[in-house]
Design a protein around this motif. Structure first.
Motif, PDB file in Angstrom:
ATOM      1  N   ILE A  23     -23.513 -47.410  20.736  1.00 58.91           N
ATOM      2  CA  ILE A  23     -23.630 -46.026  20.292  1.00 58.91           C
ATOM      3  C   ILE A  23     -22.294 -45.300  20.320  1.00 58.91           C
ATOM      4  O   ILE A  23     -22.020 -44.471  19.459  1.00 58.91           O
ATOM      5  N   THR A  24     -21.439 -45.603  21.285  1.00 56.93           N
ATOM      6  CA  THR A  24     -20.172 -44.892  21.426  1.00 56.93           C
ATOM      7  C   THR A  24     -19.317 -44.946  20.159  1.00 56.93           C
ATOM      8  O   THR A  24     -18.852 -43.895  19.701  1.00 56.93           O
ATOM      9  N   ILE A  26     -20.242 -45.380  17.092  1.00 58.50           N
ATOM     10  CA  ILE A  26     -20.932 -44.623  16.038  1.00 58.50           C
ATOM     11  C   ILE A  26     -20.716 -43.134  16.243  1.00 58.50           C
ATOM     12  O   ILE A  26     -20.436 -42.387  15.295  1.00 58.50           O
ATOM     13  N   MET A  27     -20.837 -42.686  17.483  1.00 60.57           N
ATOM     14  CA  MET A  27     -20.639 -41.265  17.770  1.00 60.57           C
ATOM     15  C   MET A  27     -19.194 -40.847  17.506  1.00 60.57           C
ATOM     16  O   MET A  27     -18.938 -39.769  16.968  1.00 60.57           O
ATOM     17  N   PHE A  29     -16.836 -42.392  15.479  1.00 64.35           N
ATOM     18  CA  PHE A  29     -16.426 -42.512  14.092  1.00 64.35           C
ATOM     19  C   PHE A  29     -17.224 -41.636  13.132  1.00 64.35           C
ATOM     20  O   PHE A  29     -16.814 -41.431  12.002  1.00 64.35           O
ATOM     21  N   SER A  30     -18.351 -41.111  13.562  1.00 66.03           N
ATOM     22  CA  SER A  30     -19.111 -40.225  12.683  1.00 66.03           C
ATOM     23  C   SER A  30     -18.412 -38.879  12.532  1.00 66.03           C
ATOM     24  O   SER A  30     -18.627 -38.169  11.561  1.00 66.03           O
ATOM     25  N   LYS A  31     -17.542 -38.544  13.453  1.00 64.14           N
ATOM     26  CA  LYS A  31     -16.813 -37.270  13.399  1.00 64.14           C
ATOM     27  C   LYS A  31     -15.557 -37.355  12.535  1.00 64.14           C
ATOM     28  O   LYS A  31     -15.027 -36.353  12.106  1.00 64.14           O
ATOM     29  N   LYS A  33     -13.107 -39.152   9.327  1.00 66.15           N
ATOM     30  CA  LYS A  33     -13.120 -39.815   8.028  1.00 66.15           C
ATOM     31  C   LYS A  33     -12.214 -41.034   8.145  1.00 66.15           C
ATOM     32  O   LYS A  33     -11.037 -40.926   8.482  1.00 66.15           O
ATOM     33  N   SER A  39     -11.102 -48.987   5.904  1.00 63.51           N
ATOM     34  CA  SER A  39     -12.481 -49.340   5.571  1.00 63.51           C
ATOM     35  C   SER A  39     -12.542 -50.676   4.833  1.00 63.51           C
ATOM     36  O   SER A  39     -13.398 -51.518   5.118  1.00 63.51           O
TER      37      SER A  39
END
Length: 108
Positions: A23-24, A26-27, A29-31, A33, A39
């Motif tokens: 989860i870390t 994801i949390m 990198f979701s913030k 770009k 990528s």
């Protein structure tokens, strides 16, 4: 079967130890770009990891590079790779690999 407090604590602890590393990122990198170049580079990571795992499993026997040490696995890998490329179905690919290796070991 009864669940003790210790057993429950172990289960919850195992869940957290498994969940936190997933989860870390994801949390985090979701913030942000992610740049397009990074990528594209990250898109190659699963293929590289799978290649490393397969080469290790297929070509190394007893700590040495050996084609004859894993002969059945190498032979079974051929139809498995073909099915993987043609169908791109993980379930079908695994089934063909398992069945191929089973038939090789059963008849030879």
């Amino acid at each position: 079967m009864t669940v003790t407090a210790y057993g429950l604590a172990v289960i919850i602890g195992c869940c957290l130890v498994t969940l936190i590393p997933r989860i870390t990122p994801i949390m985090l990198f979701s913030k942000f770009k992610i740049p397009e170049g990074l990528s594209k580079w990250l898109a190659h990571v699963p293929v590289a990891v799978m290649t490393a795992l397969l080469v290790n499993e297929l070509l190394i026997a007893d700590g040495k590079v050996s084609v004859s040490g894993n002969l059945y696995e190498l032979i079974a890998a051929v139809p498995t790779f073909i099915v993987a490329i043609k169908t791109k179905s993980p379930i079908f690919t695994v089934a063909v690999g398992v069945i191929s290796l089973m038939l090789l070991r059963m008849f030879f």
